[in-house]
Design a protein around this motif. Structure first.
Motif, PDB file in Angstrom:
ATOM      1  N   VAL A  23      34.114 -11.200  -2.209  1.00  0.00           N
ATOM      2  CA  VAL A  23      33.808 -12.549  -1.328  1.00  0.00           C
ATOM      3  C   VAL A  23      34.409 -13.428  -1.053  1.00  0.00           C
ATOM      4  CG1 VAL A  23      32.600 -15.259  -2.110  1.00  0.00           C
ATOM      5  CG2 VAL A  23      31.317 -12.507  -2.356  1.00  0.00           C
ATOM      6  N   ALA A  24      35.921 -14.044  -1.777  1.00  0.00           N
ATOM      7  CA  ALA A  24      37.232 -14.466  -2.090  1.00  0.00           C
ATOM      8  C   ALA A  24      38.017 -13.779  -0.254  1.00  0.00           C
ATOM      9  CB  ALA A  24      37.852 -15.052  -3.146  1.00  0.00           C
ATOM     10  N   SER A  25      38.348 -12.117  -0.789  1.00  0.00           N
ATOM     11  CA  SER A  25      38.930 -11.531   0.545  1.00  0.00           C
ATOM     12  C   SER A  25      38.211 -12.431   1.824  1.00  0.00           C
ATOM     13  CB  SER A  25      39.074 -10.431  -0.079  1.00  0.00           C
ATOM     14  OG  SER A  25      39.412 -10.161  -0.840  1.00  0.00           O
ATOM     15  N   LEU A  26      36.433 -11.605   1.814  1.00  0.00           N
ATOM     16  CA  LEU A  26      35.994 -12.185   3.026  1.00  0.00           C
ATOM     17  C   LEU A  26      35.641 -13.561   3.299  1.00  0.00           C
ATOM     18  CD1 LEU A  26      33.428 -10.141   2.862  1.00  0.00           C
ATOM     19  CD2 LEU A  26      34.647  -9.907   4.340  1.00  0.00           C
ATOM     20  N   SER A  76      39.796 -13.604   5.222  1.00  0.00           N
ATOM     21  CA  SER A  76      40.111 -13.266   6.024  1.00  0.00           C
ATOM     22  C   SER A  76      39.173 -14.077   7.565  1.00  0.00           C
ATOM     23  CB  SER A  76      39.509 -11.337   6.278  1.00  0.00           C
ATOM     24  OG  SER A  76      39.931 -11.128   7.147  1.00  0.00           O
ATOM     25  N   MET A  77      37.659 -14.343   7.080  1.00  0.00           N
ATOM     26  CA  MET A  77      36.671 -14.488   8.391  1.00  0.00           C
ATOM     27  C   MET A  77      37.808 -16.162   8.315  1.00  0.00           C
ATOM     28  SD  MET A  77      34.030 -13.046   7.527  1.00  0.00           S
ATOM     29  CE  MET A  77      32.509 -12.944   8.796  1.00  0.00           C
ATOM     30  N   GLY A  78      38.080 -16.491   7.542  1.00  0.00           N
ATOM     31  CA  GLY A  78      37.861 -18.132   7.228  1.00  0.00           C
ATOM     32  C   GLY A  78      36.208 -18.543   6.338  1.00  0.00           C
ATOM     33  N   GLU A  79      36.556 -20.099   5.107  1.00  0.00           N
ATOM     34  CA  GLU A  79      35.291 -20.680   4.837  1.00  0.00           C
ATOM     35  C   GLU A  79      33.738 -20.728   6.051  1.00  0.00           C
ATOM     36  OE1 GLU A  79      34.543 -23.172   0.928  1.00  0.00           O
ATOM     37  OE2 GLU A  79      36.058 -22.821   1.934  1.00  0.00           O
ATOM     38  N   ASP A  80      34.533 -21.636   6.388  1.00  0.00           N
ATOM     39  CA  ASP A  80      33.181 -21.749   7.475  1.00  0.00           C
ATOM     40  C   ASP A  80      32.512 -20.826   7.838  1.00  0.00           C
ATOM     41  OD1 ASP A  80      33.429 -24.554   6.735  1.00  0.00           O
ATOM     42  OD2 ASP A  80      34.636 -25.057   8.440  1.00  0.00           O
ATOM     43  N   GLU A  81      32.895 -19.562   8.954  1.00  0.00           N
ATOM     44  CA  GLU A  81      32.550 -18.628   9.637  1.00  0.00           C
ATOM     45  C   GLU A  81      32.097 -17.490   8.385  1.00  0.00           C
ATOM     46  OE1 GLU A  81      30.985 -16.350  12.215  1.00  0.00           O
ATOM     47  OE2 GLU A  81      32.891 -17.865  12.639  1.00  0.00           O
ATOM     48  N   TRP A  82      32.630 -17.590   6.675  1.00  0.00           N
ATOM     49  CA  TRP A  82      32.059 -16.631   5.632  1.00  0.00           C
ATOM     50  C   TRP A  82      30.386 -17.466   5.817  1.00  0.00           C
ATOM     51  CZ3 TRP A  82      30.610 -12.260   4.269  1.00  0.00           C
ATOM     52  CH2 TRP A  82      30.288 -11.823   2.586  1.00  0.00           C
ATOM     53  N   LYS A  83      30.439 -18.807   5.470  1.00  0.00           N
ATOM     54  CA  LYS A  83      29.219 -18.911   5.130  1.00  0.00           C
ATOM     55  C   LYS A  83      28.067 -18.408   6.439  1.00  0.00           C
ATOM     56  CE  LYS A  83      30.943 -22.679   1.740  1.00  0.00           C
ATOM     57  NZ  LYS A  83      31.461 -23.973   1.278  1.00  0.00           N
ATOM     58  N   ASN A  84      28.947 -19.428   7.240  1.00  0.00           N
ATOM     59  CA  ASN A  84      27.783 -19.746   8.926  1.00  0.00           C
ATOM     60  C   ASN A  84      27.251 -17.561   8.462  1.00  0.00           C
ATOM     61  OD1 ASN A  84      26.855 -19.520  11.092  1.00  0.00           O
ATOM     62  ND2 ASN A  84      28.170 -18.435  12.024  1.00  0.00           N
ATOM     63  N   PHE A  85      28.357 -16.456   8.141  1.00  0.00           N
ATOM     64  CA  PHE A  85      27.084 -15.672   8.406  1.00  0.00           C
ATOM     65  C   PHE A  85      26.506 -15.073   7.354  1.00  0.00           C
ATOM     66  CE2 PHE A  85      28.122 -10.434   7.220  1.00  0.00           C
ATOM     67  CZ  PHE A  85      27.946 -10.114   7.783  1.00  0.00           C
ATOM     68  N   VAL A  86      26.251 -15.574   5.891  1.00  0.00           N
ATOM     69  CA  VAL A  86      26.094 -15.537   5.007  1.00  0.00           C
ATOM     70  C   VAL A  86      24.557 -16.481   5.409  1.00  0.00           C
ATOM     71  CG1 VAL A  86      25.040 -16.227   2.746  1.00  0.00           C
ATOM     72  CG2 VAL A  86      27.718 -15.431   2.674  1.00  0.00           C
ATOM     73  N   GLY A  87      24.733 -17.123   5.740  1.00  0.00           N
ATOM     74  CA  GLY A  87      23.663 -18.264   5.951  1.00  0.00           C
ATOM     75  C   GLY A  87      22.559 -17.352   6.938  1.00  0.00           C
ATOM     76  N   LYS A  88      23.465 -16.723   8.435  1.00  0.00           N
ATOM     77  CA  LYS A  88      22.547 -16.196   9.087  1.00  0.00           C
ATOM     78  C   LYS A  88      21.523 -15.053   8.162  1.00  0.00           C
ATOM     79  CE  LYS A  88      24.956 -17.286  13.066  1.00  0.00           C
ATOM     80  NZ  LYS A  88      25.895 -16.649  14.693  1.00  0.00           N
ATOM     81  N   GLY A  89      22.527 -13.803   7.629  1.00  0.00           N
ATOM     82  CA  GLY A  89      21.568 -13.028   7.160  1.00  0.00           C
ATOM     83  C   GLY A  89      20.509 -13.728   6.112  1.00  0.00           C
ATOM     84  N   LYS A  90      20.437 -14.958   5.410  1.00  0.00           N
ATOM     85  CA  LYS A  90      19.622 -15.416   4.418  1.00  0.00           C
ATOM     86  C   LYS A  90      18.372 -15.491   5.793  1.00  0.00           C
ATOM     87  CE  LYS A  90      21.963 -17.228   0.867  1.00  0.00           C
ATOM     88  NZ  LYS A  90      22.470 -17.945   0.103  1.00  0.00           N
ATOM     89  N   GLN A  91      19.104 -16.362   6.742  1.00  0.00           N
ATOM     90  CA  GLN A  91      17.433 -16.232   7.934  1.00  0.00           C
ATOM     91  C   GLN A  91      17.122 -15.153   8.295  1.00  0.00           C
ATOM     92  OE1 GLN A  91      20.067 -18.857  11.023  1.00  0.00           O
ATOM     93  NE2 GLN A  91      18.424 -20.841   9.720  1.00  0.00           N
ATOM     94  N   MET A  92      17.280 -13.838   8.074  1.00  0.00           N
ATOM     95  CA  MET A  92      17.411 -12.799   9.319  1.00  0.00           C
ATOM     96  C   MET A  92      15.486 -12.852   7.761  1.00  0.00           C
ATOM     97  SD  MET A  92      19.239  -9.740  10.603  1.00  0.00           S
ATOM     98  CE  MET A  92      20.256  -9.299   9.281  1.00  0.00           C
ATOM     99  N   PHE A  93      16.103 -11.977   6.268  1.00  0.00           N
ATOM    100  CA  PHE A  93      15.469 -11.995   5.833  1.00  0.00           C
ATOM    101  C   PHE A  93      14.926 -13.254   4.809  1.00  0.00           C
ATOM    102  CE2 PHE A  93      18.534  -8.772   6.486  1.00  0.00           C
ATOM    103  CZ  PHE A  93      18.171  -7.753   6.486  1.00  0.00           C
TER     104      PHE A  93
END
Length: 66
Positions: A40-43, A46-63
């Motif tokens: 998670v720290a590496s992601l 690499s992605m930036g904290e805001d982009e990682w949080k956005n990615f996780v948030g979209k995944g949660k929304q999808m499911f």
């Protein structure tokens, strides 16, 4: 998502699966939890904290169940 990030995310899913389904002793469980945190720290790095949080948030929304 870059190839590197895709590889990390795939590993994150594998580690999460092991944590959820495996019957491991406490030493292995701690090692898996540590690896999960490292990935998670590496992601985030690499992605930036805001982009990682956005990615996780979209995944949660999808499911999520509405």
């Amino acid at each position: 998502m870059t190839n590197y990030e895709q590889h990390l995310f795939s590993e994150l899913l594998d580690v999460n699966y092991e944590l959820e389904t495996g019957e491991h002793n406490s030493v292995v469980t701690v090692a898996l939890l540590n690896r999960y945190s490292q990935i998670v720290a590496s992601l985030e790095d690499s992605m930036g904290e805001d982009e990682w949080k956005n990615f996780v948030g979209k995944g949660k929304q999808m499911f999520s169940v509405n």
